[in-house]
Design a protein around this motif. Structure first.
Motif, PDB file in Angstrom:
ATOM      1  N   PHE A 126       0.825  -1.200   0.000  1.00 17.23           N
ATOM      2  CA  PHE A 126       0.000   0.000   0.000  1.00 17.23           C
ATOM      3  C   PHE A 126       0.865   1.259   0.000  1.00 17.23           C
ATOM      4  O   PHE A 126       2.040   1.233   0.356  1.00 17.23           O
ATOM      5  N   THR A 127       0.244   2.368  -0.384  1.00 12.01           N
ATOM      6  CA  THR A 127       0.970   3.632  -0.458  1.00 12.01           C
ATOM      7  C   THR A 127       0.748   4.513   0.765  1.00 12.01           C
ATOM      8  O   THR A 127       1.416   5.526   0.910  1.00 12.01           O
ATOM      9  N   SER A 131      -4.673   2.895   4.490  1.00 11.61           N
ATOM     10  CA  SER A 131      -5.125   1.782   3.659  1.00 11.61           C
ATOM     11  C   SER A 131      -4.555   0.463   4.161  1.00 11.61           C
ATOM     12  O   SER A 131      -5.262  -0.560   4.204  1.00 11.61           O
ATOM     13  N   ALA A 132      -3.283   0.471   4.555  1.00 13.63           N
ATOM     14  CA  ALA A 132      -2.663  -0.754   5.073  1.00 13.63           C
ATOM     15  C   ALA A 132      -3.365  -1.218   6.340  1.00 13.63           C
ATOM     16  O   ALA A 132      -3.527  -2.426   6.574  1.00 13.63           O
TER      17      ALA A 132
END
Length: 330
Positions: A126-127, A131-132
């Protein structure tokens, strides 16, 4: 002293008038009847100063009245992570519904279950950390209630905490309407386990107009006989029987009724069955030991295929009890 009126306010285009009714050029900075705090310097992290209304009864507000505290925006973790309901063997994503709104991005995160040590959330594929965090997951192999915490630290150093609970349990199907003495399957549409290998035992009980005490749901006995090979033997031998023709298959269970041990069948050759026994007194085969070959289907399938009948009319409740490998009952 002239009276402040709506017409006068309209005439001055929203600029608060002086008591005389004239427009003070120094007050051109005032708009729409609202005074701002003069000389305020706003950093990019600070919100805009809150304006104060012009009080028509007292005239312009004093400098003390004009000053409002600067309240920074409050970061919010939205309550979008409802309680989770799963069954054993399910993969749980406890923070899948995590939504964060704050003055800066998330810099780091860590999580834990039931008060254990924290584990850091890594970016992985993930960026961004948020989100992670939504993809943190684990497989649940026991029944019970669990509490997950996630601690988020934003780029300004503020720490935010969110908690979600998860319930691992069985899910029974709909109610049944049947006639007297008619066989039916009460648990046919129940969800018992995603991973049946995590089940150690299943029982049921009937309450109401008909009662059945808490009873184990056991595996079907496919075949039985007596070991007539040597004592202290690792393999089951039934001389003269071709065990390959009896419908016994790899994965079924060979049970030594005499010593209480059992094991999963790994090979069937003629009159010999190979299975590693455990849970008994000797965990091997002696002369004249009684054996049973049990259906190797998973216990959840056996429970869903269980057939019972009710002899009397009326209302009855049927309870299912499932134990995981840690003896937790659902």
């Amino acid at each position: 002293m002239p009276i402040d009126t709506e017409a006068k306010r309209r005439r001055v285009a929203g600029v608060p008038p002086l008591p005389s009714g004239d427009i003070d050029a120094r007050d051109r900075a005032h708009i729409a009847g609202i005074y701002f705090i003069p000389g305020l310097v706003r950093s990019k992290e600070m919100p805009r100063a809150r304006p104060l209304p012009f009080d028509t009864r007292k005239g312009p507000l004093s400098s003390e009245d004009r000053l409002l505290p600067i309240i920074p925006p409050v970061p919010v973790i939205y309550a979008s992570m409802p309680s989770k309901k799963i069954t054993i063997g399910d993969r749980l994503y406890p923070f899948a519904g995590l939504v964060f709104d704050g003055p800066s991005n998330i810099a780091s995160a860590r999580w834990r279950k039931d008060g254990d040590a924290f584990t850091s959330v890594s970016l992985g594929d993930f960026t961004d950390i948020l989100s992670a965090s939504r993809f943190v997951n684990e497989v649940i192999n026991i029944y019970g209630i669990f509490f997950y915490e996630i601690e988020l630290t934003d780029e300004l150093g503020n720490v935010h905490l969110a908690i979600v609970d998860a319930l691992s349990k069985i899910t029974l199907g709909s109610g049944k309407s049947v006639g007297r003495n008619v066989n039916f399957r009460p648990f046919a549409d129940s969800i018992i386990a995603e991973d049946p290998s995590q089940i150690s035992s299943i029982k049921y009980k009937v309450d109401g107009d008909t009662t059945v005490a808490k009873t184990s749901i056991t595996r079907h006995v496919l075949f039985s006989g007596t070991h007539d090979g040597a004592s202290n033997n690792a393999d089951l031998i039934d001389t003269g029987r071709d065990l390959t023709t009896l419908g016994i298959k790899i994965g079924d269970i060979a049970k030594n009724v005499t010593d209480g041990s059992e094991g999963v069948i790994t090979a069937i050759v003629g009159d010999t069955i190979t299975a590693t026994l455990s849970g008994g007194t000797d965990n091997d085969w002696d002369v004249s030991d009684v054996y049973e070959i049990l259906d190797g289907a998973t216990l959840d399938i056996i429970a869903r295929s269980l057939e019972i009948s009710i002899a009397t009319g009326g209302f009855n409740s049927i309870t299912l009890y499932v134990n995981d490998l840690s003896s937790n009952e659902s």
